[in-house]
Design an enzyme around this catalytic site. Structure first.
Site, PDB file in Angstrom:
ATOM      1  N   LYS A 194       0.885  -0.795   0.327  1.00 55.51           N
ATOM      2  CA  LYS A 194       0.018   0.238   0.081  1.00 55.51           C
ATOM      3  C   LYS A 194       0.662   1.154  -0.148  1.00 55.51           C
ATOM      4  CE  LYS A 194      -2.210  -0.746   3.341  1.00 55.51           C
ATOM      5  NZ  LYS A 194      -1.915  -2.322   4.269  1.00 55.51           N
ATOM      6  N   ARG A 269      -9.500   0.762  10.056  1.00 55.99           N
ATOM      7  CA  ARG A 269      -9.168  -0.598   9.709  1.00 55.99           C
ATOM      8  C   ARG A 269      -9.986  -1.305  10.728  1.00 55.99           C
ATOM      9  NH1 ARG A 269      -3.319   0.356   9.509  1.00 55.99           N
ATOM     10  NH2 ARG A 269      -1.683  -1.868   9.385  1.00 55.99           N
ATOM     11  N   ARG A 308      11.223  -6.827   4.809  1.00 53.66           N
ATOM     12  CA  ARG A 308      11.537  -5.487   5.068  1.00 53.66           C
ATOM     13  C   ARG A 308      12.027  -5.258   5.843  1.00 53.66           C
ATOM     14  NH1 ARG A 308       5.653  -2.080   4.839  1.00 53.66           N
ATOM     15  NH2 ARG A 308       5.346  -3.250   6.612  1.00 53.66           N
ATOM     16  N   ARG A 314      11.677  -1.859  11.999  1.00 46.61           N
ATOM     17  CA  ARG A 314      10.245  -1.610  12.179  1.00 46.61           C
ATOM     18  C   ARG A 314      10.619  -3.237  13.485  1.00 46.61           C
ATOM     19  NH1 ARG A 314       5.028  -0.169   8.405  1.00 46.61           N
ATOM     20  NH2 ARG A 314       4.394  -0.972  10.047  1.00 46.61           N
ATOM     21  N   ARG A 326      -0.383  -9.316  13.879  1.00 48.57           N
ATOM     22  CA  ARG A 326      -1.110  -8.448  12.732  1.00 48.57           C
ATOM     23  C   ARG A 326      -2.200  -8.768  11.561  1.00 48.57           C
ATOM     24  NH1 ARG A 326       4.507  -6.075  10.863  1.00 48.57           N
ATOM     25  NH2 ARG A 326       3.652  -4.715   9.361  1.00 48.57           N
TER      26      ARG A 326
HETATM   27  P1  AMP Z   1       1.374  -0.112   9.262  1.00 49.39           P
HETATM   28  O1  AMP Z   1       2.128   0.784   8.988  1.00 49.39           O
HETATM   29  O2  AMP Z   1      -0.068   0.877   8.405  1.00 49.39           O
HETATM   30  O3  AMP Z   1       1.460  -0.907   9.207  1.00 49.39           O
HETATM   31  O4  AMP Z   1       0.272   0.538  10.297  1.00 49.39           O
HETATM   32  C1  AMP Z   1       1.444  -0.178  11.557  1.00 49.39           C
HETATM   33  C2  AMP Z   1       0.878   0.153  13.471  1.00 49.39           C
HETATM   34  O5  AMP Z   1       0.239   1.211  12.922  1.00 49.39           O
HETATM   35  C3  AMP Z   1      -0.450  -0.711  13.130  1.00 49.39           C
HETATM   36  O6  AMP Z   1       0.038  -2.634  12.944  1.00 49.39           O
HETATM   37  C4  AMP Z   1      -0.875  -0.016  14.414  1.00 49.39           C
HETATM   38  O7  AMP Z   1      -0.595  -0.417  15.608  1.00 49.39           O
HETATM   39  C5  AMP Z   1      -0.783   1.349  13.833  1.00 49.39           C
HETATM   40  N1  AMP Z   1      -1.757   1.846  13.165  1.00 49.39           N
HETATM   41  C6  AMP Z   1      -2.414   2.328  11.813  1.00 49.39           C
HETATM   42  N2  AMP Z   1      -3.057   2.450  11.315  1.00 49.39           N
HETATM   43  C7  AMP Z   1      -3.393   2.056  12.584  1.00 49.39           C
HETATM   44  C8  AMP Z   1      -5.545   1.841  12.473  1.00 49.39           C
HETATM   45  N3  AMP Z   1      -6.221   2.112  11.258  1.00 49.39           N
HETATM   46  N4  AMP Z   1      -5.986   1.825  13.305  1.00 49.39           N
HETATM   47  C9  AMP Z   1      -5.323   1.338  14.488  1.00 49.39           C
HETATM   48  N5  AMP Z   1      -3.983   1.094  13.819  1.00 49.39           N
HETATM   49  C10 AMP Z   1      -3.724   1.385  13.370  1.00 49.39           C
END
Ligand code: AMP
Length: 370
Positions: A194, A269, A308, A314, A326
């Site tokens: 994404k 989400r 990654r 991360r 996740r």
């Molecule tokens: P991402 O970079 O999109 O993979 O997000 C990394 C982490 O950020 C996720 O595993 C959640 O802990 C938090 N996070 C990101 N977006 C959301 C969301 N819309 N709702 C809740 N937690 C989020």
């Protein structure tokens, strides 16, 4: 400042309070300079001009008189062409220097009528001053002596001007919004690509990319309150609570009120985030055009994320159990959003396996349609 709703229509910021104040003040000084030695009678045309006249008079540096006349010419946003009767002139105007103060002149139909009524009253001098002027639609021969700000032919409200009686109280000017945003939810499990694709699409379509994950990571890095709150959830691969995430997303959107649109990456989400997003956009007269989902098998995703994790730094990418968590969060809370957008006829699945550019082409094909 962002968009506002009056009755059924949406308006966006157009001219600031400061600009109006400066313009009104300059007009008052310019007119005073031209009318040196005279005691002019300013006549405001109600209702729209009341705010302009009040501010103008306060800036007028020498003796003057003020009066108002009223005639209604607007119904809704279209000029009706019918002029009603003029009421309110009780003064003897003979031999006076009269300046008509208008809030806005567009076609000039109203003004011409008023002008002739005053001309018949044997005034010494008759001048016209208007705060706003629409040169593109002005159809009359009449000379306008003073123009504050010339504007394109757009419907405006605020600072005394209304849309069906609403909006007069706004201290600045708003214009009717005509363009709609393009708002895309870029969807898919962790590792679907994404972020990579959003970066390419935002350039191609001039959209703002909001990655909630990136915003959280930025806040963690800068040790903000939000960052401290989000860190424990994120490190374990859990979702951050909805209230926190929704508020953060709204703040991000509001920071870009003039955007062409947004690519939402990692948001919504959960079902309540999706509902909150719809309600939030609706209040702005906007909506989600579509959810575009990158479809990738889970095994390939784990591989991609571990890869990654070697470079991303991360913590949630480096440990397979966190990655699995996740996915678990995704499958239990997020995957249902496919149904949510499908029921609105807004779901578009795209094959997320292939080279980056192959996938971009597929996404663009969808984006160009919606
Ligand atoms: P991402 O970079 O999109 O993979 O997000 C990394 C982490 O950020 C996720 O595993 C959640 O802990 C938090 N996070 C990101 N977006 C959301 C969301 N819309 N709702 C809740 N937690 C989020």
């Amino acid at each position: 400042m962002s968009k506002i709703k009056l009755h059924d229509l949406y308006f966006e910021p157009f001219l600031s309070e400061e600009k109006i104040t400066r313009t009104v003040s300059n007009m008052a000084l310019e007119i005073a300079n031209d009318l040196k030695g005279e005691v002019p009678l300013f006549i405001g045309i109600l209702n729209g001009s009341f705010m302009f006249v009040a501010d103008f008079i306060r800036k007028y540096p020498t003796d003057c008189e003020v009066s108002f006349v009223k005639l209604a010419s607007y119904q809704g946003i279209q000029t009706t062409g019918k002029i009603k009767q003029l009421v309110g002139i009780n003064e003897n105007l003979e031999g006076r220097t009269v300046v008509i103060l208008e809030d806005i002149i567009d076609t000039g139909t109203t003004l011409q009528e008023i002008y002739h009524i005053f001309k018949d009253k044997k005034v010494k001098t008759l001048k016209i001053a208007t705060l706003f002027f629409k040169p593109d639609v002005f159809k009359k021969e009449l000379h306008i002596d003073y123009v504050g700000i010339s504007i394109p032919d757009q419907f405006i409200v605020g600072y005394g001007l209304d849309y069906n009686n609403y909006g007069r109280n706004l201290p600045s000017i708003y214009k009717l919004t005509t363009k709609k945003m393009t708002n895309i939810v870029l969807f898919g499990p962790p590792g679907a690509g994404k972020g990579t694709q959003a970066t390419l699409l935002k350039q191609a379509y001039n959209l703002i990319h909001i990655s909630t994950g990136d915003v959280f990571r930025y806040n963690i890095k800068n040790q903000t309150e939000l960052g401290k709150l989000a860190k424990s959830y994120m490190d374990d691969g859990n979702l951050v609570p909805d209230e926190v995430t929704i508020k953060m997303l709204q703040d991000e959107v509001n920071r870009h009120s003039n955007a062409n649109g947004f690519i939402f990456d990692g948001f919504p989400r959960t079902s309540s985030q999706a509902k909150a997003l719809d309600a939030f956009l609706e209040a702005k007269g906007e909506s989600i055009n579509g959810m575009i989902a990158l479809e990738v098998p889970e095994d390939l995703l784990v591989e991609r994320l571990l890869e990654r994790g070697k470079t991303s730094g991360r913590p949630d990418d480096q440990d397979e159990s966190k990655i699995r968590n996740r996915f678990n969060e995704y499958n239990t809370k997020t995957a249902v959003l496919k149904d949510y957008y499908e029921s609105q006829d807004k779901y578009y699945g795209v094959d997320g396996v292939g080279t980056i550019s192959e996938i971009t082409v597929r996404l663009k094909q969808v984006l160009d349609r919606i």
